[in-house]
Scaffold this motif. Structure first.
Motif, PDB file in Angstrom:
ATOM      1  N   ASP A 173       0.832  -1.202   0.000  1.00 23.70           N
ATOM      2  CA  ASP A 173       0.000   0.000   0.000  1.00 23.70           C
ATOM      3  C   ASP A 173       0.872   1.261   0.000  1.00 23.70           C
ATOM      4  O   ASP A 173       1.463   1.621   1.023  1.00 23.70           O
ATOM      5  CB  ASP A 173      -0.914  -0.019   1.234  1.00 23.70           C
ATOM      6  CG  ASP A 173      -1.876   1.151   1.286  1.00 23.70           C
ATOM      7  OD1 ASP A 173      -1.725   2.110   0.498  1.00 23.70           O
ATOM      8  OD2 ASP A 173      -2.795   1.110   2.128  1.00 23.70           O
ATOM      9  N   ALA A 174       0.934   1.938  -1.142  1.00 23.79           N
ATOM     10  CA  ALA A 174       1.782   3.129  -1.296  1.00 23.79           C
ATOM     11  C   ALA A 174       1.344   4.276  -0.381  1.00 23.79           C
ATOM     12  O   ALA A 174       2.128   5.185  -0.096  1.00 23.79           O
ATOM     13  CB  ALA A 174       1.775   3.585  -2.743  1.00 23.79           C
ATOM     14  N   ASN A 175       0.098   4.248   0.095  1.00 23.71           N
ATOM     15  CA  ASN A 175      -0.405   5.333   0.955  1.00 23.71           C
ATOM     16  C   ASN A 175       0.000   5.187   2.413  1.00 23.71           C
ATOM     17  O   ASN A 175      -0.149   6.116   3.190  1.00 23.71           O
ATOM     18  CB  ASN A 175      -1.939   5.400   0.879  1.00 23.71           C
ATOM     19  CG  ASN A 175      -2.405   5.893  -0.473  1.00 23.71           C
ATOM     20  OD1 ASN A 175      -1.764   6.744  -1.079  1.00 23.71           O
ATOM     21  ND2 ASN A 175      -3.507   5.354  -0.949  1.00 23.71           N
ATOM     22  N   LEU A 176       0.474   4.017   2.783  1.00 21.03           N
ATOM     23  CA  LEU A 176       0.761   3.745   4.193  1.00 21.03           C
ATOM     24  C   LEU A 176       1.759   4.742   4.798  1.00 21.03           C
ATOM     25  O   LEU A 176       1.534   5.260   5.886  1.00 21.03           O
ATOM     26  CB  LEU A 176       1.270   2.307   4.356  1.00 21.03           C
ATOM     27  CG  LEU A 176       0.785   1.530   5.555  1.00 21.03           C
ATOM     28  CD1 LEU A 176      -0.709   1.667   5.789  1.00 21.03           C
ATOM     29  CD2 LEU A 176       1.162   0.072   5.456  1.00 21.03           C
ATOM     30  N   GLY A 177       2.841   5.016   4.094  1.00 21.90           N
ATOM     31  CA  GLY A 177       3.827   5.987   4.588  1.00 21.90           C
ATOM     32  C   GLY A 177       3.242   7.385   4.692  1.00 21.90           C
ATOM     33  O   GLY A 177       3.239   7.992   5.779  1.00 21.90           O
ATOM     34  N   PRO A 178       2.720   7.935   3.575  1.00 18.90           N
ATOM     35  CA  PRO A 178       2.155   9.292   3.604  1.00 18.90           C
ATOM     36  C   PRO A 178       1.039   9.480   4.637  1.00 18.90           C
ATOM     37  O   PRO A 178       0.972  10.528   5.283  1.00 18.90           O
ATOM     38  CB  PRO A 178       1.618   9.474   2.178  1.00 18.90           C
ATOM     39  CG  PRO A 178       2.469   8.573   1.338  1.00 18.90           C
ATOM     40  CD  PRO A 178       2.794   7.397   2.214  1.00 18.90           C
ATOM     41  N   VAL A 179       0.178   8.492   4.821  1.00 24.03           N
ATOM     42  CA  VAL A 179      -0.912   8.602   5.801  1.00 24.03           C
ATOM     43  C   VAL A 179      -0.336   8.736   7.208  1.00 24.03           C
ATOM     44  O   VAL A 179      -0.792   9.562   8.007  1.00 24.03           O
ATOM     45  CB  VAL A 179      -1.878   7.391   5.717  1.00 24.03           C
ATOM     46  CG1 VAL A 179      -2.746   7.281   6.959  1.00 24.03           C
ATOM     47  CG2 VAL A 179      -2.749   7.506   4.483  1.00 24.03           C
ATOM     48  N   HIS A 180       0.696   7.961   7.520  1.00 18.42           N
ATOM     49  CA  HIS A 180       1.311   8.044   8.842  1.00 18.42           C
ATOM     50  C   HIS A 180       2.010   9.395   9.036  1.00 18.42           C
ATOM     51  O   HIS A 180       2.013   9.935  10.135  1.00 18.42           O
ATOM     52  CB  HIS A 180       2.275   6.868   9.064  1.00 18.42           C
ATOM     53  CG  HIS A 180       1.578   5.591   9.389  1.00 18.42           C
ATOM     54  ND1 HIS A 180       1.026   4.772   8.428  1.00 18.42           N
ATOM     55  CD2 HIS A 180       1.310   4.986  10.574  1.00 18.42           C
ATOM     56  CE1 HIS A 180       0.464   3.727   9.012  1.00 18.42           C
ATOM     57  NE2 HIS A 180       0.616   3.835  10.307  1.00 18.42           N
ATOM     58  N   VAL A 181       2.596   9.937   7.972  1.00 21.62           N
ATOM     59  CA  VAL A 181       3.214  11.269   8.042  1.00 21.62           C
ATOM     60  C   VAL A 181       2.137  12.318   8.298  1.00 21.62           C
ATOM     61  O   VAL A 181       2.257  13.162   9.186  1.00 21.62           O
ATOM     62  CB  VAL A 181       3.971  11.603   6.728  1.00 21.62           C
ATOM     63  CG1 VAL A 181       4.393  13.072   6.710  1.00 21.62           C
ATOM     64  CG2 VAL A 181       5.182  10.702   6.560  1.00 21.62           C
ATOM     65  N   GLN A 182       1.075  12.256   7.521  1.00 19.46           N
ATOM     66  CA  GLN A 182      -0.028  13.223   7.628  1.00 19.46           C
ATOM     67  C   GLN A 182      -0.637  13.222   9.026  1.00 19.46           C
ATOM     68  O   GLN A 182      -0.982  14.269   9.562  1.00 19.46           O
ATOM     69  CB  GLN A 182      -1.088  12.853   6.580  1.00 19.46           C
ATOM     70  CG  GLN A 182      -2.312  13.748   6.591  1.00 19.46           C
ATOM     71  CD  GLN A 182      -3.516  13.076   5.933  1.00 19.46           C
ATOM     72  OE1 GLN A 182      -3.393  12.070   5.248  1.00 19.46           O
ATOM     73  NE2 GLN A 182      -4.682  13.631   6.161  1.00 19.46           N
ATOM     74  N   LYS A 183      -0.743  12.048   9.639  1.00 22.57           N
ATOM     75  CA  LYS A 183      -1.331  11.945  10.983  1.00 22.57           C
ATOM     76  C   LYS A 183      -0.351  12.371  12.076  1.00 22.57           C
ATOM     77  O   LYS A 183      -0.730  12.499  13.232  1.00 22.57           O
ATOM     78  CB  LYS A 183      -1.779  10.498  11.259  1.00 22.57           C
ATOM     79  CG  LYS A 183      -2.895  10.016  10.350  1.00 22.57           C
ATOM     80  CD  LYS A 183      -4.225  10.556  10.798  1.00 22.57           C
ATOM     81  CE  LYS A 183      -5.360   9.984   9.972  1.00 22.57           C
ATOM     82  NZ  LYS A 183      -6.643  10.517  10.345  1.00 22.57           N
ATOM     83  N   GLY A 184       0.920  12.527  11.727  1.00 22.68           N
ATOM     84  CA  GLY A 184       1.908  12.933  12.731  1.00 22.68           C
ATOM     85  C   GLY A 184       2.398  11.788  13.594  1.00 22.68           C
ATOM     86  O   GLY A 184       2.776  11.980  14.751  1.00 22.68           O
ATOM     87  N   VAL A 185       2.411  10.592  13.031  1.00 21.50           N
ATOM     88  CA  VAL A 185       2.867   9.416  13.779  1.00 21.50           C
ATOM     89  C   VAL A 185       4.380   9.500  14.005  1.00 21.50           C
ATOM     90  O   VAL A 185       5.134   9.858  13.104  1.00 21.50           O
ATOM     91  CB  VAL A 185       2.504   8.124  13.000  1.00 21.50           C
ATOM     92  CG1 VAL A 185       3.093   6.895  13.687  1.00 21.50           C
ATOM     93  CG2 VAL A 185       0.988   7.986  12.883  1.00 21.50           C
ATOM     94  N   THR A 186       4.808   9.200  15.240  1.00 19.55           N
ATOM     95  CA  THR A 186       6.229   9.258  15.608  1.00 19.55           C
ATOM     96  C   THR A 186       6.731   7.870  16.004  1.00 19.55           C
ATOM     97  O   THR A 186       5.941   6.932  16.154  1.00 19.55           O
ATOM     98  CB  THR A 186       6.424  10.194  16.816  1.00 19.55           C
ATOM     99  OG1 THR A 186       5.761   9.605  17.947  1.00 19.55           O
ATOM    100  CG2 THR A 186       5.860  11.586  16.559  1.00 19.55           C
ATOM    101  N   ASP A 187       8.028   7.769  16.200  1.00 19.57           N
ATOM    102  CA  ASP A 187       8.621   6.494  16.652  1.00 19.57           C
ATOM    103  C   ASP A 187       7.970   6.006  17.944  1.00 19.57           C
ATOM    104  O   ASP A 187       7.738   4.808  18.122  1.00 19.57           O
ATOM    105  CB  ASP A 187      10.131   6.656  16.875  1.00 19.57           C
ATOM    106  CG  ASP A 187      10.907   6.681  15.560  1.00 19.57           C
ATOM    107  OD1 ASP A 187      10.295   6.489  14.489  1.00 19.57           O
ATOM    108  OD2 ASP A 187      12.136   6.904  15.605  1.00 19.57           O
ATOM    109  N   ALA A 188       7.677   6.946  18.835  1.00 22.16           N
ATOM    110  CA  ALA A 188       7.059   6.578  20.113  1.00 22.16           C
ATOM    111  C   ALA A 188       5.700   5.913  19.894  1.00 22.16           C
ATOM    112  O   ALA A 188       5.335   4.981  20.619  1.00 22.16           O
ATOM    113  CB  ALA A 188       6.901   7.813  20.999  1.00 22.16           C
ATOM    114  N   HIS A 189       4.954   6.353  18.888  1.00 22.90           N
ATOM    115  CA  HIS A 189       3.654   5.733  18.591  1.00 22.90           C
ATOM    116  C   HIS A 189       3.826   4.285  18.155  1.00 22.90           C
ATOM    117  O   HIS A 189       3.033   3.421  18.526  1.00 22.90           O
ATOM    118  CB  HIS A 189       2.918   6.517  17.489  1.00 22.90           C
ATOM    119  CG  HIS A 189       2.490   7.883  17.918  1.00 22.90           C
ATOM    120  ND1 HIS A 189       2.832   9.014  17.221  1.00 22.90           N
ATOM    121  CD2 HIS A 189       1.745   8.301  18.970  1.00 22.90           C
ATOM    122  CE1 HIS A 189       2.315  10.076  17.829  1.00 22.90           C
ATOM    123  NE2 HIS A 189       1.652   9.671  18.892  1.00 22.90           N
TER     124      HIS A 189
END
Length: 149
Positions: free
Chosen positions: A89-105
């Motif tokens: 899923d090519a969207n998986l990376g961009p979606v996590h960036v957009q949501k502000g997901v961090t290493d801690a998450h």
């Protein structure tokens, strides 16, 4: 890391079958564990944002939990067959960036995932089972982080 074994893959896939038998309750438990550890993560999930706690019968919650678990299972299969995880899923990376997901998450989700699998498998839970899920999850997380840029 040594090669992901057939036995490790079997542990992940069989315990996932156990998870699916009670997916609704275990999905709620999964997000409950996430919010206990990181209450602020609530804003990362559209189906949790406006709810008080974790909604019991939300189809989006169950679908997202199923997707997370399926991705880890798929990672286990890929690790055994190809020796690496490739995200389809090519969207998986961009979606996590957009949501502000961090290493801690990623760490919080891993802990919640393991606790949920432990709950699902009961007496079948073991260090070997835990380790198989951990390796598959860590490789998936690394692939998502790479896709995040």
């Amino acid at each position: 890391m040594g090669a992901f074994t057939e036995s490790q893959e079997a542990l992940v896939t069989s315990s996932y079958e156990t998870f699916k038998q009670n997916a609704s309750d275990l999905s709620v438990l999964f997000y409950t564990f996430i919010l206990e550890k990181a209450p602020g993560a609530k804003n990362l999930f559209s189906f949790l944002k406006d709810s008080d706690g974790v909604p019991k019968d939300n189809p989006n919650l169950k679908a997202h939990a199923a997707k997370v678990f399926e991705l880890v299972v798929d990672s286990a299969v890929q690790l055994r067959t190809k020796g690496a995880v490739v995200i389809a899923d090519a969207n998986l990376g961009p979606v996590h960036v957009q949501k502000g997901v961090t290493d801690a998450h990623f760490v919080v989700v891993k802990e919640a995932l393991l606790k949920t699998v432990k709950e699902a498998t009961g007496a079948k839970w073991s260090d070997e089972l835990s380790n198989a899920w951990e390796v598959a999850y860590d490789e998936l997380a690394a692939a998502i982080k790479k896709a995040m840029g």
